[in-house]
Write a protein that holds these residues in place. Structure first.
Motif, short mmCIF file in Angstrom:
data_model
loop_
_atom_site.label_atom_id
_atom_site.label_comp_id
_atom_site.label_asym_id
_atom_site.label_seq_id
_atom_site.Cartn_x
_atom_site.Cartn_y
_atom_site.Cartn_z
N ARG A 1 0.84 -1.21 0.00
CA ARG A 1 0.00 0.00 0.00
C ARG A 1 0.86 1.24 0.00
O ARG A 1 0.62 2.19 -0.75
CB ARG A 1 -0.92 -0.03 1.22
CG ARG A 1 -1.58 1.30 1.55
CD ARG A 1 -2.39 1.19 2.84
NE ARG A 1 -2.84 2.51 3.27
CZ ARG A 1 -2.13 3.32 4.06
NH1 ARG A 1 -0.93 2.94 4.48
NH2 ARG A 1 -2.61 4.49 4.41
N TRP B 1 4.02 1.54 -0.99
CA TRP B 1 4.72 1.66 -2.27
C TRP B 1 3.78 2.20 -3.34
O TRP B 1 4.18 3.01 -4.18
CB TRP B 1 5.29 0.30 -2.70
CG TRP B 1 6.65 0.02 -2.14
CD1 TRP B 1 6.98 -0.95 -1.26
CD2 TRP B 1 7.85 0.74 -2.43
NE1 TRP B 1 8.31 -0.88 -0.96
CE2 TRP B 1 8.89 0.15 -1.68
CE3 TRP B 1 8.15 1.84 -3.24
CZ2 TRP B 1 10.19 0.61 -1.72
CZ3 TRP B 1 9.46 2.29 -3.29
CH2 TRP B 1 10.46 1.68 -2.53
N ARG B 2 2.55 1.73 -3.31
CA ARG B 2 1.58 2.20 -4.30
C ARG B 2 1.35 3.71 -4.18
O ARG B 2 1.29 4.43 -5.18
CB ARG B 2 0.27 1.42 -4.12
CG ARG B 2 -0.95 1.99 -4.84
CD ARG B 2 -0.75 2.03 -6.36
NE ARG B 2 -1.86 2.72 -6.99
CZ ARG B 2 -1.99 4.04 -7.03
NH1 ARG B 2 -1.07 4.82 -6.50
NH2 ARG B 2 -3.04 4.59 -7.62
N GLY C 1 -4.71 -0.70 -9.07
CA GLY C 1 -3.49 -1.49 -8.91
C GLY C 1 -2.88 -1.89 -10.23
O GLY C 1 -1.95 -2.71 -10.27
N ASP D 1 -0.75 -0.63 -11.93
CA ASP D 1 0.54 0.02 -12.11
C ASP D 1 1.69 -0.95 -11.89
O ASP D 1 2.85 -0.58 -11.93
CB ASP D 1 0.69 1.17 -11.12
CG ASP D 1 0.33 0.74 -9.70
OD1 ASP D 1 0.32 -0.48 -9.44
OD2 ASP D 1 0.05 1.61 -8.87
N THR E 1 1.99 -2.79 -8.99
CA THR E 1 2.08 -3.17 -7.58
C THR E 1 1.02 -4.20 -7.22
O THR E 1 1.17 -4.94 -6.24
CB THR E 1 1.90 -1.95 -6.66
OG1 THR E 1 0.58 -1.41 -6.85
CG2 THR E 1 2.92 -0.87 -6.96
N CYS F 1 -1.74 -3.52 -5.99
CA CYS F 1 -2.43 -3.05 -4.78
C CYS F 1 -3.50 -2.04 -5.17
O CYS F 1 -3.20 -0.98 -5.72
CB CYS F 1 -1.42 -2.41 -3.82
SG CYS F 1 -2.15 -1.81 -2.29
N ASP G 1 -4.41 9.46 -2.51
CA ASP G 1 -3.71 9.27 -3.79
C ASP G 1 -4.08 10.38 -4.78
O ASP G 1 -3.23 10.86 -5.53
CB ASP G 1 -4.07 7.90 -4.36
CG ASP G 1 -3.30 7.61 -5.64
OD1 ASP G 1 -2.06 7.71 -5.62
OD2 ASP G 1 -3.94 7.31 -6.66
#
Length: 381
Positions: free
Chosen positions: A2, A4-5, A14, A16, A18, A20, A30
């Motif tokens: 989470r 890192w995202r 998610g 991307d 990751t 997540c 975000d």
């Protein structure tokens, strides 16, 4: 994942890399990060486009969001990034924007640089924002500054034949321990140490000479607060001078640092020689005067004349201090040739944090070596 995202940004589901997905407050957090730190420009299919646009209400909402999701120290960093990355300076001229921001020294510097363009409807709100920051700084810095400098002034006024009520017994006993008489269990005080009765008279004169070029914004804020604190001490005669290519004496406004700050005009050129010429003309007791030049030393005036003035002031007995910055911003950019030339004259130039400033001033008042910080590795002196 989470975290890192949130750091890396990307698709809300998610997609991307990751894996997540974000929801609820994480998704809202975000969005606030993406608005500031997203890629910008033409957005790829399915991706949000970075930017806050030019709408003050939209920016005000974003400022409210970041205060909801992040602590004040992070909010201040994001505000500075938004001003730098997205060009939001103009929106700070609107009252609803100012009411939404988290006030700090850097925001004050930005407001001061916009002072001349600020509409009348915004000025009162801006002054309220600046006053809040100034009051917070005074609470943090004033008591320690007065205590440190009062001690330095007392020590500088020490006398060898004090009256009984003025004897400093701790220092007197330490100085006479060699005269201890065991049979009588006493110390014979051959030399008395005490303080003179000069508490109500001016002992020292201080001139703060502040470069108000745009790069010195935080230093101007701190110096104005310290100037007001020094001016409140009856044993100091404090003068505050700001300069760019012109010189302005703001001493008569020192009772209110907010007035001092709004009397500055950040930006423009620099003529240190002209400013020092003015300061030199105001010195009446050289041996009892401390001149503090706060500047990055990028001189636009006559370099050799500037150095001659510094040398002349030092030769007359003036304690001359050069601060490349008075802030917590780390190693500043400065003219290294001018700094080296001043050091050769016995006036080392160094950056100073607000917490160190009282100790620097105390050393200057007592005419002892200045507590010059150790240079940062790779950054030079």
């Amino acid at each position: 994942m989470r975290r890192w995202r949130l750091v890396l940004g990307g698709e809300a589901d998610g997609g991307d890399g990751t894996g997540c997905a974000l929801a609820g407050s994480d998704a809202a957090m975000d969005r606030t990060l993406e608005a500031l730190y997203g890629s910008g420009g033409a957005a790829a299919p399915g991706r949000r486009e970075a930017g806050l646009g030019g709408s003050a209400p939209r920016v005000a909402r974003w400022l409210g969001d970041i205060r909801t999701y992040f602590p004040a120290s992070v909010v201040q960093v994001m505000q500075r990034d938004a001003i730098d990355r997205l060009g939001l300076s103009a929106l700070l001229l609107e009252p609803e924007m100012l009411e939404a921001v988290e006030a700090d020294v850097h925001l004050v510097g930005t407001l001061l640089s916009l002072n001349r363009a600020m509409p009348e409807a915004t000025k009162e709100t801006a002054r309220a924002v600046v006053r809040k920051v100034v009051q917070d700084l005074e609470k943090r810095l004033a008591n320690r500054t007065r205590a440190t400098l009062s001690g330095a002034l007392d020590r500088s006024a020490r006398v060898s034949r004090p009256r009984h009520a003025d004897i400093d017994w701790n220092r007197t006993i330490r100085a006479n321990l060699k005269n201890y008489l065991p049979d009588h269990r006493t110390v014979v005080p051959e030399r008395l140490i005490g303080y003179g009765r000069a508490a109500r008279s001016v002992k020292k004169e201080v001139i703060l000479c502040i470069d108000q070029s745009g790069s010195m914004a935080a230093s101007v804020v701190y110096a104005s607060v310290f100037g007001a604190v020094l001016a409140s001490m009856r044993t100091l005669d404090t003068r505050l001078v700001v300069f760019d290519t012109a010189v302005v004496d703001l001493t008569d406004q020192l009772t209110d640092p907010v007035d001092v700050l709004f009397g500055t005009q950040l930006g423009g050129g620099t003529d240190i020689n002209r400013a020092l010429a003015y300061c030199q003309s105001r010195i009446t007791r050289p041996a009892e005067t401390v001149v503090v030049l706060i500047s990055d030393l990028y001189e636009g005036g006559i370099r050799n004349e500037m150095l001659k003035r510094v040398a002349a002031m030092k030769a007359s007995g003036v304690q001359f201090v050069t601060l490349l910055a008075l802030s917590d911003e780390g190693a500043p950019a400065y003219d290294r040739d001018h700094a080296a030339a001043l050091a050769a004259l016995g006036a080392p130039a160094f950056a100073c944090t607000p917490d160190l400033f009282p100790d620097v001033m105390a050393a200057a008042l007592e005419k002892r070596p200045l507590p010059v910080p150790e240079p940062i590795p790779g950054k030079g002196a």
